[in-house]
Design a protein around this motif. Structure first.
Motif, mmCIF file in Angstrom:
data_model
loop_
_atom_site.group_PDB
_atom_site.id
_atom_site.type_symbol
_atom_site.label_atom_id
_atom_site.label_comp_id
_atom_site.label_asym_id
_atom_site.label_seq_id
_atom_site.Cartn_x
_atom_site.Cartn_y
_atom_site.Cartn_z
ATOM 1 N N LEU A 1 26.996 -29.404 -6.047
ATOM 2 C CA LEU A 1 26.996 -30.279 -4.888
ATOM 3 C C LEU A 1 27.682 -31.609 -5.209
ATOM 4 C CD1 LEU A 1 25.655 -30.167 -2.015
ATOM 5 C CD2 LEU A 1 23.765 -31.456 -3.011
ATOM 6 N N HIS B 1 17.928 -29.320 1.795
ATOM 7 C CA HIS B 1 19.200 -28.717 1.374
ATOM 8 C C HIS B 1 18.952 -27.760 0.209
ATOM 9 C CE1 HIS B 1 23.212 -28.220 -0.255
ATOM 10 N NE2 HIS B 1 23.724 -28.848 0.804
ATOM 11 N N TYR C 1 25.939 -33.849 4.897
ATOM 12 C CA TYR C 1 24.756 -33.075 5.291
ATOM 13 C C TYR C 1 23.755 -33.959 6.044
ATOM 14 C CZ TYR C 1 20.620 -30.082 4.911
ATOM 15 O OH TYR C 1 19.503 -29.319 5.192
ATOM 16 N N GLN D 1 29.445 -34.136 0.042
ATOM 17 C CA GLN D 1 28.690 -33.074 0.723
ATOM 18 C C GLN D 1 27.277 -33.553 1.074
ATOM 19 O OE1 GLN D 1 29.296 -30.130 -2.379
ATOM 20 N NE2 GLN D 1 30.534 -28.848 -1.021
ATOM 21 N N VAL D 2 26.679 -34.334 0.178
ATOM 22 C CA VAL D 2 25.343 -34.892 0.439
ATOM 23 C C VAL D 2 25.396 -35.801 1.664
ATOM 24 C CG1 VAL D 2 23.569 -36.473 -0.431
ATOM 25 C CG2 VAL D 2 24.543 -34.744 -1.956
#
Length: 560
Positions: free
Chosen positions: A507, A475, A515, A511-512
């Motif tokens: 971030l 990422h 992903y 979102q982590v």
């Protein structure tokens, strides 16, 4: 016994994978011609063997360079310094074969001189981390029982008071280093099976252990490197290209760790140049590559990730860099491909080893093998391996996952002062149980899935942290990442990520998780996230997961 078995390969070995179905054993397919081992009965130290390989006259390039000062030590000066110090250690300090000497210092020019001097008289070199605590030194000293310590001035006060200590750089040390110039030690009959070094394992799976490495182990390692170099040169000649020049290795690795210790041994035995850095600093490493025209950089995977994302790495003249030797942790295919896209002229050589295997089990050799991204290469010369089902003990074939066992002349003598741990790790037939979940493919390439003890157990599923870490570091907003199993009453363990954001990144935890979820099966999803300034790692770059679990429990990280 283990060595004889490794040398006498039975019939029926698959020429592609090295697998013998009759014995369920994988064999090294590396030719053993260039790296032929000297007879085991020949009395010789690893230092003497390394020096015997040097050209005559001696190489005209520096043996060692200090990265921060530019001070260089030529091969004639290095050998003279080793001989003189060896004489002083023998005549004035009274060291004898088998005596253990603790060496506690950063990577400075006098440390390799001391290592080689100690080994040359049959004394045992035991390098330790200068950042350790007094309690850690007390534990190490209790294990290895040194008769003397050589310590940097800033470390000496942390060592146990009863231990005789010579401070590096002091008048006492300087007189030892020069005293032997006129009185070389007598020739010593050191058996190859004698201990040459006691290295402390990183302790990522428990308390630190003292690993006894023999002269034979180190000689086998030198031979394997010599053979690899000859193979690369032969392949270049066949392709109508110039063989690579003698390496200038930038060593940002600590030389008290097996990776750094062995890289210095390799560099000296091959008549190459090692540029020493006292501590790893990314910017300083880039500047040193440019200044000293380094051709080889041994590094852990986070260094490659940093280079991909670094503006400074693009600004600097890194055109001399030919090879990055990756060790310490598995390197994901995705990171390797991104690295090659940014640095197309740098070859990635992947390797894998443990302190208990003298730092080497497998590696890629040459440009073709280095394209097998995600693999740590093929078995080193003279080694055998098994893939063993952890639950049944059954030996498995190509393509099947199990614990990697290895056997051969690189396997340690044992753990000093811990017969129980030795018996648990090396069986009666000489097989070293690595504790790593691995498989070989049909072409004999080894793949590391993860540490068996680090697999996250989520609702009965096994989740390899390394797989999730590779995804996370791909990422663009993530500088570094580590994944642990967070204890959970319902699931057993929840995959939890520790994240270091890239500067300027906003971030979020959600979102982590989103992903990762796009890339994996549902049971592998990240379910907790904590943002930190840095990931806790060993000096060799290994993630210290047990410490991260403690950190997570103490912070009571809330589910995001």
């Amino acid at each position: 016994m283990a060595e004889t078995a490794a040398a006498a390969a039975p019939e029926g070995i698959n020429p592609r994978s090295g697998y013998c179905a009759a014995t369920r054993t994988f064999h090294s397919l590396r030719s053993a011609s260039a790296g032929a081992l000297p007879p085991e009965s020949l009395p010789v130290t690893a230092a003497a063997y390394a020096f015997s390989l040097l050209a005559s006259p001696l190489p005209d390039r520096p043996a060692l360079v200090d990265a921060s000062t530019g001070i260089a030590v030529s091969y004639p000066s290095f050998l003279a310094a080793v001989r003189s110090l060896a004489g002083g250690l023998w005549s004035f300090l009274g060291l004898r074969p088998g005596d253990v000497a603790l060496v506690v210092a950063p990577s400075r020019l006098d440390v390799p001189v001391l290592h080689f001097a100690l080994m040359s008289i049959g004394a045992v070199v035991s390098p330790a981390n200068p950042a350790s605590t007094p309690e850690e030194y007390a534990h190490q000293v209790a294990l290895s029982r040194p008769v003397v310590a050589f310590a940097a001035p800033e470390v000496a006060a942390k060592l146990p008071g009863h231990l005789r200590c010579v401070v590096l750089g002091s008048d006492a040390y300087k007189s030892l280093a020069s005293a032997g110039a006129g009185s070389a030690p007598p020739p010593v009959a050191v058996k190859q099976s004698d201990t040459a070094a006691v290295l402390y394992s990183s302790g990522t799976t428990g308390r630190v252990k003292a690993v006894a490495i023999t002269h034979r182990n180190l000689i086998a390692l030198i031979c394997a490197h010599a053979e690899n170099r000859e193979r690369v040169a032969a392949e270049a000649t066949e392709a109508g290209e110039e063989p690579p020049p003698p390496a200038v290795t930038l060593l940002p690795l600590p030389i008290f760790h097996v990776f750094g210790f062995m890289m210095v041994l390799r560099s000296v035995s091959m008549g190459e140049t090692a540029v020493l850095m006292e501590r790893f600093d990314f910017g300083a490493a880039l500047r040193a590559i440019e200044r000293y025209r380094a051709t080889l950089l041994p590094a852990a995977p986070p260094v490659l990730v940093a280079m991909i994302k670094s503006e400074e790495a693009r600004r600097r003249d890194l055109s001399s860099l030919l090879v990055i030797g990756v060790g310490g942790a598995p390197l994901g295919r995705e990171v390797a491909e991104r690295f090659v896209a940014v640095f197309p002229n740098v070859q990635i050589v992947q390797g894998y080893g443990l302190t208990e295997s003298s730092g080497s089990v497998a590696s890629t050799v040459g440009p073709e093998e280095s394209k097998a991204y995600g693999s740590v290469g093929k078995l080193a010369s003279h080694l055998q391996a098994k893939i063993v089902d952890p639950s049944t003990g059954e030996a498995l074939g190509p393509g099947q996952r199990g614990e990697l066992w290895v056997r051969g002349p690189l396997v340690m003598k044992g753990y000093v002062g811990d017969d129980k741990a030795t018996a648990e790790t090396v069986d009666s037939e000489g097989w070293l149980k690595t504790g790593d979940l691995c498989y070989f493919n049909e072409d004999g390439f080894l793949y590391i899935v993860d540490r068996l003890k680090e697999l996250i157990k989520y609702k009965g599923y096994q989740v390899p942290p390394a797989e999730l870490e590779h995804i996370l570091t791909s990422h663009p907003g993530i500088a570094d990442a580590a994944v642990i199993g967070y204890p959970d009453e319902d699931a057993g363990q929840l995959p939890m990520a520790f994240i270091v954001r890239q500067p300027g990144s906003n971030l979020t935890g959600q979102q982590v998780m989103d992903y990762v979820a796009k890339h994996v099966a549902p049971y592998k999803k990240i379910r907790r996230v904590a943002f930190v300034n840095a990931i806790t790692k060993s000096p060799a770059g290994k993630i210290l997961r047990r410490e991260l679990v403690q950190q997570a429990l103490s912070m009571g990280a809330s589910k995001l």
